[in-house]
Design an enzyme around this catalytic site. Structure first.
Site, PDB file in Angstrom:
ATOM      1  N   LYS A 207       7.404  -1.065  -6.661  1.00  0.00           N
ATOM      2  CA  LYS A 207       6.233  -2.097  -7.403  1.00  0.00           C
ATOM      3  C   LYS A 207       6.661  -2.117  -8.914  1.00  0.00           C
ATOM      4  O   LYS A 207       6.200  -3.174  -9.556  1.00  0.00           O
ATOM      5  CB  LYS A 207       5.019  -1.421  -7.017  1.00  0.00           C
ATOM      6  CG  LYS A 207       4.496  -1.711  -5.780  1.00  0.00           C
ATOM      7  CD  LYS A 207       2.880  -1.565  -5.457  1.00  0.00           C
ATOM      8  CE  LYS A 207       2.743  -2.194  -3.932  1.00  0.00           C
ATOM      9  NZ  LYS A 207       1.285  -2.278  -3.323  1.00  0.00           N
TER      10      LYS A 207
ATOM     11  N   LYS B  32      10.437  -5.416   3.454  1.00  0.00           N
ATOM     12  CA  LYS B  32       9.123  -5.245   3.957  1.00  0.00           C
ATOM     13  C   LYS B  32       8.184  -6.827   4.166  1.00  0.00           C
ATOM     14  O   LYS B  32       8.116  -7.125   2.998  1.00  0.00           O
ATOM     15  CB  LYS B  32       8.146  -4.140   3.506  1.00  0.00           C
ATOM     16  CG  LYS B  32       7.095  -3.791   4.235  1.00  0.00           C
ATOM     17  CD  LYS B  32       6.150  -2.749   3.503  1.00  0.00           C
ATOM     18  CE  LYS B  32       5.585  -3.133   2.693  1.00  0.00           C
ATOM     19  NZ  LYS B  32       4.252  -1.945   2.519  1.00  0.00           N
TER      20      LYS B  32
ATOM     21  N   LYS C  81       1.816  -8.375   1.778  1.00  0.00           N
ATOM     22  CA  LYS C  81       0.666  -9.679   1.528  1.00  0.00           C
ATOM     23  C   LYS C  81       0.891 -10.081   0.258  1.00  0.00           C
ATOM     24  O   LYS C  81       0.554 -11.143  -0.112  1.00  0.00           O
ATOM     25  CB  LYS C  81      -0.566  -8.978   1.832  1.00  0.00           C
ATOM     26  CG  LYS C  81      -1.056  -7.794   0.962  1.00  0.00           C
ATOM     27  CD  LYS C  81      -2.451  -7.519   1.400  1.00  0.00           C
ATOM     28  CE  LYS C  81      -2.898  -6.099   2.027  1.00  0.00           C
ATOM     29  NZ  LYS C  81      -2.549  -4.906   1.271  1.00  0.00           N
TER      30      LYS C  81
HETATM   31  N1  AQP Z   1       5.334  -4.764   6.958  1.00  0.00           N
HETATM   32  C1  AQP Z   1       4.700  -3.910   7.462  1.00  0.00           C
HETATM   33  N2  AQP Z   1       4.748  -3.464   8.579  1.00  0.00           N
HETATM   34  C2  AQP Z   1       4.239  -2.239   9.365  1.00  0.00           C
HETATM   35  N3  AQP Z   1       3.059  -1.900   8.538  1.00  0.00           N
HETATM   36  C3  AQP Z   1       2.813  -2.379   7.441  1.00  0.00           C
HETATM   37  N4  AQP Z   1       1.796  -1.935   6.353  1.00  0.00           N
HETATM   38  C4  AQP Z   1       1.760  -2.813   5.510  1.00  0.00           C
HETATM   39  N5  AQP Z   1       2.864  -3.706   5.690  1.00  0.00           N
HETATM   40  C5  AQP Z   1       3.393  -3.370   6.780  1.00  0.00           C
HETATM   41  C6  AQP Z   1       0.819  -1.031   6.756  1.00  0.00           C
HETATM   42  O1  AQP Z   1      -0.586  -1.517   6.390  1.00  0.00           O
HETATM   43  C7  AQP Z   1      -1.435  -0.702   6.010  1.00  0.00           C
HETATM   44  C8  AQP Z   1      -2.278  -1.111   4.610  1.00  0.00           C
HETATM   45  O2  AQP Z   1      -1.057  -1.367   3.635  1.00  0.00           O
HETATM   46  P1  AQP Z   1      -1.837  -1.328   2.429  1.00  0.00           P
HETATM   47  O3  AQP Z   1      -2.824  -2.867   2.192  1.00  0.00           O
HETATM   48  O4  AQP Z   1      -2.343  -0.254   1.948  1.00  0.00           O
HETATM   49  O5  AQP Z   1      -0.752  -1.778   1.316  1.00  0.00           O
HETATM   50  P2  AQP Z   1       0.790  -1.928   1.610  1.00  0.00           P
HETATM   51  O6  AQP Z   1       1.540  -0.926   2.406  1.00  0.00           O
HETATM   52  O7  AQP Z   1       1.458  -1.908   0.131  1.00  0.00           O
HETATM   53  O8  AQP Z   1       0.949  -3.302   2.237  1.00  0.00           O
HETATM   54  P3  AQP Z   1       1.380  -4.494   1.589  1.00  0.00           P
HETATM   55  O9  AQP Z   1       1.140  -5.813   2.743  1.00  0.00           O
HETATM   56  O10 AQP Z   1       2.922  -4.433   1.316  1.00  0.00           O
HETATM   57  O11 AQP Z   1       0.628  -4.852   0.358  1.00  0.00           O
HETATM   58  P4  AQP Z   1       1.037  -5.131  -1.172  1.00  0.00           P
HETATM   59  O12 AQP Z   1       1.932  -6.323  -1.043  1.00  0.00           O
HETATM   60  O13 AQP Z   1      -0.328  -5.413  -1.756  1.00  0.00           O
HETATM   61  O14 AQP Z   1       1.694  -3.953  -1.494  1.00  0.00           O
HETATM   62  C9  AQP Z   1      -0.775   0.527   5.642  1.00  0.00           C
HETATM   63  O15 AQP Z   1      -0.948   1.694   6.525  1.00  0.00           O
HETATM   64  C10 AQP Z   1       0.694   0.290   5.766  1.00  0.00           C
HETATM   65  O16 AQP Z   1       1.539   1.001   6.145  1.00  0.00           O
END
Ligand code: AQP
Length: 332
Positions: free
Chosen positions: A115, A197, A200
């Site tokens: 990040k 990965k 969002k």
């Molecule tokens: N690509 C993924 N595959 C499997 N699990 C995923 N999770 C996120 N992306 C994947 C799981 O979703 C839960 C919530 O995630 P989060 O909102 O806490 O943040 P994150 O992991 O940082 O998800 P994003 O989508 O990548 O968000 P941004 O882009 O804002 O950083 C967690 O249990 C995560 O493991």
């Protein structure tokens, strides 16, 4: 434990439109715990501001994330659904645990490195101490089990280390939590770059399938997914990361295993396979989308759920927090 039940805690950031990664890696699996465990599912808005958010979007997405929890099958009568900033103990315990977390430990976190690279103009202290807040979230509820995607494994390990360190410094205070990584969802990768990965916050909209995408957008995104110059639908993550990622997604939505998928598409090209992936995804999401639309039209209901959830969560969180303060030696 709370009463005679073990505790489950997990959260999702309202930092963007939720993806099928969030769905398959996390939310879809949450409902399975509701009967056997005392479950806390949180919209982690404090975490979301580690990256700059537009205030109106953050507010709207907080409602949307809560509505999606319910639309994905989490009954507010059986689960405590709440918003992190409605429970001040999260921020308070996070400060306390900061003093039991080493700079070196936080420096090793891969999410911080990723990040920081992505948001080079805003490498704030919150981004660095994010895993401490996550540890506070989990430990406040004396959590036994944390269902998360595999990308959160390192943070969970740190939460376990912090709990163990505090327990050892004073006396048993926190339950040391276990992670639960869903066997199928694991890690869903970007459709445009299967080495990274699905997130969002990805700026490339074609790389990401959102839970709320309409069917035609879903079909289009799968159609343009990156694969390889071969034509065989075969599960080989190192050699064929794009096709293997699509197979994982198809597997999650249909329940078919990799062998069955290989047989189903033997002698057929990627075109057929991608269309089947899109159809399976859109069909599985359709009921979630219609329930979501119904819930978003009833803001008063969502506010009621938030209020009830915050009361339940506050009650449990305060108990742990006062125990921690006593152990540390604060006058309370
Ligand atoms: N690509 C993924 N595959 C499997 N699990 C995923 N999770 C996120 N992306 C994947 C799981 O979703 C839960 C919530 O995630 P989060 O909102 O806490 O943040 P994150 O992991 O940082 O998800 P994003 O989508 O990548 O968000 P941004 O882009 O804002 O950083 C967690 O249990 C995560 O493991």
């Amino acid at each position: 434990m709370l009463g005679d039940k073990k505790v489950v805690f997990s959260g999702v950031q309202p930092s963007g439109n939720l993806t099928i990664g969030n769905y398959l890696g996390a939310i879809k699996n949450f409902g399975a715990f509701s009967e056997e465990y005392k479950c806390f599912y949180c919209v982690v808005d404090l975490h979301a501001i580690t990256v700059r958010q537009v205030p109106a979007d953050l507010r709207r997405r907080t409602y949307e994330t809560l509505a999606l929890y319910i639309a994905c099958g989490l009954d507010p009568e059986k689960n405590t659904l709440f918003v992190q900033s409605h429970v001040p103990a999260h921020a308070e315990l996070s400060w306390l645990l900061n003093c039991y977390t080493m700079f070196g430990e936080l420096s090793r976190m891969t999410q911080f490195k990723d990040k920081s690279a992505k948001h080079a103009d805003n490498i704030n202290a919150g981004l660095f101490t994010y895993p401490v807040l996550m540890a506070a979230d989990i430990l406040l509820y004396q959590t036994d089990l944390v269902p998360v995607g595999v990308d959160q494994k390192q943070h969970l390990e740190l939460a376990r280390d912090i709990a163990g360190r505090f327990n050892q410094a004073y006396s048993p205070t926190f339950v040391v939590p276990e992670g639960y990584i869903a066997p199928t969802g694991m890690k869903i990768m970007s459709l445009a770059n299967p080495e990274s990965k699905m997130s969002k916050s990805d700026v490339n909209q074609n790389a990401v399938v959102y839970i709320l995408d309409p069917k035609d957008a879903i079909l289009k995104k799968f159609k343009s997914a990156v694969t390889d110059s071969d034509t065989a639908v075969r599960y080989a993550p190192a050699e064929k990361p794009g096709v293997s990622n699509l197979m994982t997604i198809y597997r999650c939505f249909t329940g078919k295993d990799y062998d069955a998928i290989e047989k189903e598409f033997e002698g057929r090209g990627y075109g057929d396979f991608k269309l089947a992936c899109g159809e399976a995804c859109a069909d599985a999401l359709a009921p979630v989308q219609s329930e979501y639309a119904r819930l978003m039209a009833d803001k008063a209901y969502l506010e009621e759920v938030m209020k009830k959830g915050a009361e339940e969560a506050n009650y449990c969180a305060r108990k742990t927090l006062s125990k921690v303060k006593k152990k540390i030696g604060f006058v309370i």
